[in-house]
Design an enzyme around this catalytic site. Structure first.
Site, short mmCIF file in Angstrom:
data_model
loop_
_atom_site.label_atom_id
_atom_site.label_comp_id
_atom_site.label_asym_id
_atom_site.label_seq_id
_atom_site.Cartn_x
_atom_site.Cartn_y
_atom_site.Cartn_z
N GLY A 1 -13.59 -19.02 -0.35
CA GLY A 1 -13.41 -18.02 0.70
C GLY A 1 -14.59 -17.09 0.81
O GLY A 1 -15.18 -16.70 -0.21
N GLU B 1 -15.13 -27.23 8.00
CA GLU B 1 -15.55 -26.71 9.31
C GLU B 1 -16.19 -25.32 9.22
O GLU B 1 -16.80 -24.84 10.17
CB GLU B 1 -14.38 -26.71 10.31
N LYS C 1 -11.31 -4.74 8.81
CA LYS C 1 -12.28 -4.17 7.86
C LYS C 1 -13.71 -4.13 8.42
O LYS C 1 -14.48 -3.24 8.09
CB LYS C 1 -12.27 -4.96 6.55
N SER D 1 0.80 -1.23 0.00
CA SER D 1 0.00 0.00 0.00
C SER D 1 0.83 1.28 0.00
O SER D 1 0.55 2.19 -0.80
CB SER D 1 -0.97 0.00 1.18
N ASN E 1 -12.78 -0.53 3.61
CA ASN E 1 -11.33 -0.47 3.37
C ASN E 1 -10.82 0.96 3.20
O ASN E 1 -9.63 1.19 3.07
CB ASN E 1 -10.90 -1.35 2.19
N TYR F 1 -1.71 -11.20 -4.61
CA TYR F 1 -0.76 -10.49 -5.48
C TYR F 1 0.69 -10.71 -5.03
O TYR F 1 1.61 -10.18 -5.62
CB TYR F 1 -1.07 -8.99 -5.51
N THR G 1 -7.09 -2.61 6.30
CA THR G 1 -6.93 -3.95 5.74
C THR G 1 -7.10 -4.99 6.84
O THR G 1 -7.48 -4.65 7.97
CB THR G 1 -5.59 -4.06 4.97
N GLY H 1 -13.78 -10.94 4.06
CA GLY H 1 -14.08 -9.59 3.57
C GLY H 1 -14.14 -9.55 2.05
O GLY H 1 -15.13 -9.07 1.47
#
Ligand code: NAP
Length: 442
Positions: free
Chosen positions: A120, A146, A63, A16, A84, A211, A59, A123
């Protein structure tokens, strides 16, 4: 002086500051951009501090936790329960991940349509689930077994009724678009992949929110199967640019953002050097080439053999030994070791004598994990005796080879990051190395 900040926790690997500085440069600004590394129980102290800045980003893992400290949230942040970006003037929280996500898909020609499999539901995953459904996709969410119950509740709380939730290991090759919103494959555990080869090969587009590293195993596999793949870097840059729009109305040209994405891709490899090569060492005949092929297939890595490279450049090794001697051969070997040490995402089968030079080992360790294939002498001997392509083994002199084996064993052991039992079958070795790599990188 204007002040901006990033709030997160355990932020050793954040891009960032680099991205925001570049965006401020484009806007002719040079504010202070600081990183606040803060655990959950420190938010009540740090947020009043952050409210004195001109704006801040948030982040993992804050969040959602930041929401009670704000006066409001925009439509997206409310829906995904993830903020964010905070505009300090209004104390309103925004979610610009959605802008980054949709723009990066659009730029890469990936439609959010058809059968979409999302791994997933944190967030980023909640945002992707909402957007996929909104775009009319048929959504399936894959979670750890789970977490399935929690996932069903999360989808219900997002107002998503028609999505399926499955356990990650139950996925079948029936999806058009794969979205990874888990940290599986992220630095340092770079050899992990959230989807099976079958599922990847059966898809048309793969989006990986990760990334770092630049090329995840997921993206390498997508390339291997000719599937369009998109890395999370573009999303990261686009979501940051959207934050500047909120903070002070900045507008950026696509060409400038593309340049920042390219620079980030170059920067990430420099700033967070990933050991993405697997260097196989071991005595002649220990099985490096066969195992190398298997590992390269497993991770969609390139495969290189230092002896083959020497031969393609200088001719047969036996001829080099005969005409120039071993010393000259070792010099050529070092030159090749240095060249392959620059490779990425490769399995490198190292010549048996290559680790004798500590400089060779040092070079290969920069980008590589050294794996010693510890194969019993008798097995190696059976494979190499009388092999005329191997100058040191062609006479088949057992006692001399045993002495060489014993002398080199200590060298291999000393430089190894991981030792593998070379008497196992190839599938057993593959299983063992996958386990050991996981532990090594944990
Ligand atoms: P998060 O809120 O912590 O959610 C992570 C999700 O991944 C959860 O659903 C979690 O499931 C699942 N997960 C974690 N470890 C897993 C494992 N070993 N196997 C399977 N599932 C696992 O994180 P997030 O903010 O959504 O971020 C997710 C990823 O996206 C991260 O890699 C992050 O760096 C990336 N990201 C990228 C951008 C970008 O701009 N490129 C933006 C945001 C996020 P459980 O409930 O089972 O733990």
């Amino acid at each position: 002086m204007e002040k901006y900040a990033l709030l997160g926790y355990r932020l050793r690997h954040t891009m960032s500051p680099f991205i925001h500085r570049r965006l401020f440069d484009l806007s002719g600004k040079s504010p202070d951009y600081r990183v606040y590394d803060c655990p959950a129980d420190g938010l009540s102290v740090v947020i009043p501090e952050l409210m004195k800045t001109n704006g801040f980003n948030i982040t993992i893992p804050h969040k959602e936790a930041v929401i009670p400290y704000l006066d409001g949230t925009d439509e997206h942040a409310s829906r995904y329960r993830a903020v964010n970006t905070v505009d300090v003037k209004t104390r309103v929280g925004y979610n610009t991940d959605v802008t980054g996500f949709l723009k990066s898909l659009g730029q890469a020609g990936c439609p959010l349509r058809g059968k979409v499999l999302l791994a997933g539901l944190g967030g980023a995953g909640r945002m992707m689930a909402c957007e996929a459904v909104k775009a009319g996709a048929e959504l399936t969410v894959a979670l750890r077994p789970e977490s399935k119950e929690k996932g069903i509740d999360t989808l219900a709380s997002l107002g998503i009724k028609n999505a399926k939730v499955i356990a990650l290991e139950k996925m079948r090759p029936e999806y058009d678009v794969l979205l990874n919103a888990t940290p599986v494959g992220m630095y340092p555990k770079i050899f992990d992949c959230p989807f099976t080869d079958e599922v990847i090969a059966g898809s048309k587009h793969v989006f990986d929110a990760i990334y770092n590293p630049l090329r995840t195993v997921l993206s390498l596999k997508a390339s291997k199967y000719g599937v369009n793949h998109i890395s999370g870097m573009a999303m990261l840059v686009y979501q940051a640019a959207a934050a500047h729009e909120i903070w002070y109305g900045a507008k950026f040209r696509d060409a400038d953002l593309s340049r920042i994405i390219d620079d980030c891709n170059a920067e990430i490899s420099k700033d967070f050097p990933v050991k993405s090569n697997i260097v196989l060492t071991g005595f002649m005949g220990s099985g490096k080439s066969s195992l190398g092929k298997l590992i390269a297939g497993e991770y969609a890595f390139g495969l290189t053999d230092t002896d083959s490279l020497i031969e393609s450049k200088y001719g047969k090794i036996s001829d080099i030994f005969a005409s120039l001697g071993e010393k000259a051969f070792r010099e050529k070997e070092s030159e090749i070791a240095l060249a392959v040490s620059e490779y990425r995402n490769s399995v490198i089968a190292a010549g048996g004598g290559l680790p004798l030079s500590s400089l060779n080992v040092q070079a290969l360790k920069r980008n590589g994990i050294i794996v010693y294939l510890d194969t019993p002498f008798e097995l190696c001997y059976k494979r190499i005796r009388g092999d005329f392509a191997r100058p040191l083994a062609s006479d088949g002199d057992r006692d001399r080879l045993l002495a060489l084996y014993s002398a080199r064993k200590a060298v291999y052991e000393n430089c190894a990051d991981i030792t593998l039992d070379g008497s196992l079958s190839l599938p057993e070795m593959l299983k063992s190395i996958k386990e050991k790599l996981k532990n090594y990188l944990s």
